[in-house]
Design a protein around this motif. Structure first.
Motif, PDB file in Angstrom:
ATOM      1  N   UNK A  76       0.843  -1.200   0.000  1.00 59.51           N
ATOM      2  CA  UNK A  76       0.000   0.000   0.000  1.00 59.51           C
ATOM      3  C   UNK A  76       0.879   1.251   0.000  1.00 59.51           C
ATOM      4  N   UNK A  77       0.423   2.271  -0.726  1.00 62.93           N
ATOM      5  CA  UNK A  77       1.055   3.585  -0.611  1.00 62.93           C
ATOM      6  C   UNK A  77       0.880   4.094   0.814  1.00 62.93           C
ATOM      7  N   UNK A  78       1.877   4.799   1.322  1.00 62.33           N
ATOM      8  CA  UNK A  78       1.742   5.518   2.590  1.00 62.33           C
ATOM      9  C   UNK A  78       1.984   6.996   2.300  1.00 62.33           C
ATOM     10  N   UNK A  79       0.965   7.819   2.526  1.00 65.74           N
ATOM     11  CA  UNK A  79       1.039   9.268   2.303  1.00 65.74           C
ATOM     12  C   UNK A  79       1.523   9.626   0.896  1.00 65.74           C
ATOM     13  N   UNK A  80       1.253   8.753  -0.063  1.00 65.94           N
ATOM     14  CA  UNK A  80       1.613   9.055  -1.450  1.00 65.94           C
ATOM     15  C   UNK A  80       3.099   9.130  -1.701  1.00 65.94           C
ATOM     16  N   UNK A  81       3.925   8.674  -0.725  1.00 67.05           N
ATOM     17  CA  UNK A  81       5.370   8.768  -0.978  1.00 67.05           C
ATOM     18  C   UNK A  81       6.201   7.631  -0.401  1.00 67.05           C
ATOM     19  N   UNK A  82       5.610   6.791   0.454  1.00 65.15           N
ATOM     20  CA  UNK A  82       6.327   5.615   0.951  1.00 65.15           C
ATOM     21  C   UNK A  82       5.422   4.400   0.749  1.00 65.15           C
ATOM     22  N   UNK A  83       5.911   3.209   1.140  1.00 61.74           N
ATOM     23  CA  UNK A  83       5.126   1.999   0.959  1.00 61.74           C
ATOM     24  C   UNK A  83       5.076   1.189   2.243  1.00 61.74           C
ATOM     25  N   UNK A  84       3.989   0.475   2.415  1.00 60.73           N
ATOM     26  CA  UNK A  84       3.807  -0.326   3.623  1.00 60.73           C
ATOM     27  C   UNK A  84       4.969  -1.292   3.835  1.00 60.73           C
ATOM     28  N   UNK A  85       5.516  -1.221   5.054  1.00 62.09           N
ATOM     29  CA  UNK A  85       6.547  -2.155   5.530  1.00 62.09           C
ATOM     30  C   UNK A  85       7.835  -2.181   4.700  1.00 62.09           C
ATOM     31  N   UNK A  86       8.090  -1.087   3.972  1.00 62.94           N
ATOM     32  CA  UNK A  86       9.400  -0.956   3.302  1.00 62.94           C
ATOM     33  C   UNK A  86      10.131   0.209   3.967  1.00 62.94           C
ATOM     34  N   UNK A  87      11.280  -0.059   4.585  1.00 67.24           N
ATOM     35  CA  UNK A  87      11.990   0.990   5.326  1.00 67.24           C
ATOM     36  C   UNK A  87      12.735   1.962   4.415  1.00 67.24           C
ATOM     37  N   UNK A  88      12.817   3.203   4.853  1.00 67.50           N
ATOM     38  CA  UNK A  88      13.722   4.219   4.276  1.00 67.50           C
ATOM     39  C   UNK A  88      13.685   4.294   2.754  1.00 67.50           C
ATOM     40  N   UNK A  89      12.484   4.216   2.199  1.00 70.18           N
ATOM     41  CA  UNK A  89      12.311   4.307   0.750  1.00 70.18           C
ATOM     42  C   UNK A  89      11.195   5.303   0.449  1.00 70.18           C
ATOM     43  N   UNK A  90      11.498   6.259  -0.433  1.00 69.87           N
ATOM     44  CA  UNK A  90      10.475   7.231  -0.838  1.00 69.87           C
ATOM     45  C   UNK A  90      10.437   7.289  -2.354  1.00 69.87           C
ATOM     46  N   UNK A  91       9.304   7.727  -2.876  1.00 72.01           N
ATOM     47  CA  UNK A  91       9.094   7.726  -4.317  1.00 72.01           C
ATOM     48  C   UNK A  91       8.260   8.940  -4.700  1.00 72.01           C
ATOM     49  N   UNK A  92       8.369   9.370  -5.955  1.00 73.46           N
ATOM     50  CA  UNK A  92       7.492  10.436  -6.462  1.00 73.46           C
ATOM     51  C   UNK A  92       6.693   9.879  -7.635  1.00 73.46           C
ATOM     52  N   UNK A  93       5.366   9.917  -7.495  1.00 71.46           N
ATOM     53  CA  UNK A  93       4.468   9.651  -8.628  1.00 71.46           C
ATOM     54  C   UNK A  93       3.529  10.846  -8.667  1.00 71.46           C
ATOM     55  N   UNK A  94       3.717  11.685  -9.663  1.00 73.89           N
ATOM     56  CA  UNK A  94       3.026  12.979  -9.703  1.00 73.89           C
ATOM     57  C   UNK A  94       1.526  12.879  -9.860  1.00 73.89           C
ATOM     58  N   UNK A  95       0.864  14.019  -9.842  1.00 70.56           N
ATOM     59  CA  UNK A  95      -0.592  14.066  -9.998  1.00 70.56           C
ATOM     60  C   UNK A  95      -0.979  13.829 -11.455  1.00 70.56           C
ATOM     61  N   UNK A  96      -2.078  13.132 -11.637  1.00 67.77           N
ATOM     62  CA  UNK A  96      -2.610  12.949 -12.990  1.00 67.77           C
ATOM     63  C   UNK A  96      -3.426  14.159 -13.415  1.00 67.77           C
ATOM     64  N   UNK A  97      -3.986  14.872 -12.432  1.00 69.63           N
ATOM     65  CA  UNK A  97      -4.887  15.989 -12.749  1.00 69.63           C
ATOM     66  C   UNK A  97      -4.252  17.346 -12.448  1.00 69.63           C
ATOM     67  N   UNK A  98      -2.943  17.361 -12.250  1.00 68.73           N
ATOM     68  CA  UNK A  98      -2.233  18.618 -11.958  1.00 68.73           C
ATOM     69  C   UNK A  98      -0.755  18.397 -12.267  1.00 68.73           C
ATOM     70  N   UNK A  99       0.055  19.405 -11.998  1.00 70.29           N
ATOM     71  CA  UNK A  99       1.482  19.317 -12.338  1.00 70.29           C
ATOM     72  C   UNK A  99       2.220  18.284 -11.485  1.00 70.29           C
ATOM     73  N   UNK A 100       3.115  17.574 -12.139  1.00 68.96           N
ATOM     74  CA  UNK A 100       3.966  16.572 -11.480  1.00 68.96           C
ATOM     75  C   UNK A 100       4.713  17.182 -10.294  1.00 68.96           C
ATOM     76  N   UNK A 101       5.196  18.392 -10.481  1.00 67.77           N
ATOM     77  CA  UNK A 101       6.071  19.028  -9.484  1.00 67.77           C
ATOM     78  C   UNK A 101       5.365  19.295  -8.165  1.00 67.77           C
ATOM     79  N   UNK A 102       4.051  19.465  -8.200  1.00 64.35           N
ATOM     80  CA  UNK A 102       3.332  19.724  -6.950  1.00 64.35           C
ATOM     81  C   UNK A 102       3.546  18.571  -5.973  1.00 64.35           C
ATOM     82  N   UNK A 103       3.447  17.334  -6.473  1.00 69.69           N
ATOM     83  CA  UNK A 103       3.697  16.187  -5.579  1.00 69.69           C
ATOM     84  C   UNK A 103       5.186  16.087  -5.246  1.00 69.69           C
ATOM     85  N   UNK A 104       6.054  16.372  -6.212  1.00 67.80           N
ATOM     86  CA  UNK A 104       7.500  16.294  -5.947  1.00 67.80           C
ATOM     87  C   UNK A 104       7.873  17.220  -4.785  1.00 67.80           C
ATOM     88  N   UNK A 105       7.319  18.427  -4.773  1.00 70.04           N
ATOM     89  CA  UNK A 105       7.586  19.384  -3.686  1.00 70.04           C
ATOM     90  C   UNK A 105       7.057  18.879  -2.345  1.00 70.04           C
TER      91      UNK A 105
END
Length: 505
Positions: A373-402
């Motif tokens: 499962x995604x956690x807060x749109x930037x980490x994943x359930x039970x995976x330590x010290x890993x973050x990711x960016x998957x931008x918005x489909x309905x807005x600019x990618x950078x908004x999620x990156x920030x």
């Protein structure tokens, strides 16, 4: 490219950022400002920074979001045009890495092949491949994936058989340098943002450019220049003007998206009205009337009516139909009509990829992201010290990156204050979470890629939202230490120790 990558001797980093595109550069800039005590490196598989904006070289390559939201929250967009072309976006990113002394942290021509988390030393053990194929090992406490959302090696292949066609077939993802299309007939297959960009851009030199679409797309025309932004920049300090314009555009986009969801017919009428304003009151809108509602797929932006101007000039055309066969000299449709073509451009879309196709494992066991499962749109359930960016489909990618960069910097700072090494979003096996459709979008590339995408719960924090305004508020206001994100010292099996808690107070 100026300064070369740093020495190969430095292999150990607090944060290893994968990708020197918008996501990776954004994280590096946020770290410089908000977590300056942490060391980092960026590994980039290409020889230049920019990611998508360096890869795609087709005519007219531009943003389909305005640059006041595709730009970062910390760096004003200074160009007159808010719908910017690829070179202007690269110039913006180059300026950021140079002004913030980030370039020396980038290792170009380094492709990440695999990453294995080992709890004993609280490190990701990362294998990278250099330009000559030699493999190196790096270690990092955190892995930050800014590797985008699609497959860089292969685009989506709809399985066309080009049969007797003898001309050139080009996919926008691999545009040949110096392609001469002067006086030639070009057929662009597709109706998404790429096709809508290419058609008017090639129309000036080509004999005729035909956009061949199976299904129409909702088009949204707007000026390439933002009049308010350019006025504010004259009368206010740059950063203030940018902040106001950015917030205005975020609110307008949010309003437009929600209106499309609640009053799709009204939204459709408004979009059609804009096209008729450009094309004339009696223009037949069949090529611009999709079988789905606005924003069930991403709207296609038409800056300064460029597509409509090309259609009016007769240099471009739109045809809706199905392909029967590729023949000598062109494309035969199922209604038996024939489109002459010297060049065929297959703007048929992208192929989604998760985690940059890196083989990610925890203690040697490969991670299947589709089971997390995604956690807060930037980490994943039970995976330590890993973050990711998957931008918005309905807005600019950078908004999620920030949002994600800011949040992970806060996590890093809390960990430093507590003296802990590991942060993991803890989801018990019997969680009972109700699953939600991760993307309520009917776009082909989204539907094709759903099977590999991580899981989404109905309620925050176990989801990837599509609402920037609420995400920004939630991520800023909710405590990092929320009882779900669990902190450990390396080698410790239990939740963080009492000493760590006291150190944080």
């Amino acid at each position: 490219m100026g300064e070369r990558p740093m020495s190969d001797r430095a292999t150990d980093f607090d944060v290893l950022i994968v990708g020197a595109g918008i996501s990776g550069i954004g994280m590096a800039a946020h770290m410089k400002e908000k977590s300056p005590n942490r060391s980092f490196a960026i590994v980039e598989r290409r020889e230049n920074l920019g990611g998508t904006w360096d890869l795609f070289r087709y005519p007219g390559i531009r943003s389909d979001s305005d640059m006041h939201t595709l730009g970062f929250d910390f760096e004003p967009w200074k160009h007159e045009k808010s719908i910017a072309d690829g070179p202007a976006i690269l110039e913006y990113l180059d300026r950021i890495v140079d002004e913030r002394d980030i370039r020396r942290h980038i290792r170009f021509n380094h492709k990440v092949v695999s990453a294995d988390w080992r709890g004993a030393d609280a490190r990701w053990h990362v294998t990278v491949e250099g330009e000559n194929g030699e493999r190196k090992h790096l270690t990092a406490n955190w892995l930050y994936l800014g590797s985008g959302y699609y497959d860089y090696d292969e685009p989506y292949d709809p399985g066309f058989d080009f049969g007797e066609f003898e001309g050139q077939v080009i996919h926008p993802q691999f545009w040949p340098k110096d392609l001469d299309y002067s006086g030639k007939n070009v057929v662009v297959i597709g109706s998404g943002a790429t096709a809508v960009t290419i058609v008017p851009s090639m129309a000036d030199k080509a004999a005729k450019v035909t956009m061949l679409q199976r299904t129409p797309t909702w088009m949204f025309s707007r000026p390439a220049k933002d009049a308010l932004a350019n006025f504010l920049r004259k009368v206010l300090p740059e950063k203030t003007a940018y902040k106001i314009t950015r917030w205005k555009n975020i609110k307008l986009q949010d309003f437009g998206f929600k209106r499309a969801r609640t009053k799709p017919e009204k939204m459709g009428e408004g979009l059609h009205k804009r096209i008729r304003k450009s094309m004339g009151a009696d223009y037949d809108l069949k090529h611009f009337t999709p079988p789905y509602k606005p924003w069930e797929q991403r709207l296609c932006l038409v800056p300064d009516d460029d597509l409509f101007e090309a259609l009016k000039s007769g240099k471009a055309d739109v045809v809706t139909g199905h392909i029967k066969a590729f023949e000598k000299g062109g494309v035969r449709l199922t209604d038996d009509s024939f489109l002459p073509a010297d060049i065929i451009v297959t703007a048929t879309g992208l192929k989604l990829a998760v985690a940059g196709k890196i083989k990610v494992s925890v203690e040697g066991e490969q991670v299947d992201f589709a089971q997390r499962f995604y956690y807060k749109g930037c980490m994943f359930s039970n995976i330590p010290n890993l973050a990711v960016v998957f931008g918005y489909l309905n807005a600019s990618w950078t908004l999620r990156a920030d949002v994600n960069s800011d949040y992970i910097c806060r996590v890093l700072n809390l960990m430093e204050g507590m003296g802990v090494d590991i942060a993991v979003p803890n989801l018990p096996e019997d969680h009972g979470l109700e699953e939600d459709d991760i993307f309520d979008f009917s776009s082909g590339y989204i539907q094709r890629g759903k099977s590999i995408m991580p899981k989404n719960a109905v309620a925050f924090p176990w989801r990837l939202n599509q609402e920037y305004i609420s995400d920004r508020k939630l991520m800023r206001e909710q405590p990092v230490d929320d009882g779900i994100l669990t902190f450990y010292r390396k080698g410790a099996n239990a939740r963080r120790t009492d000493e760590a808690l006291e150190a944080a107070e």
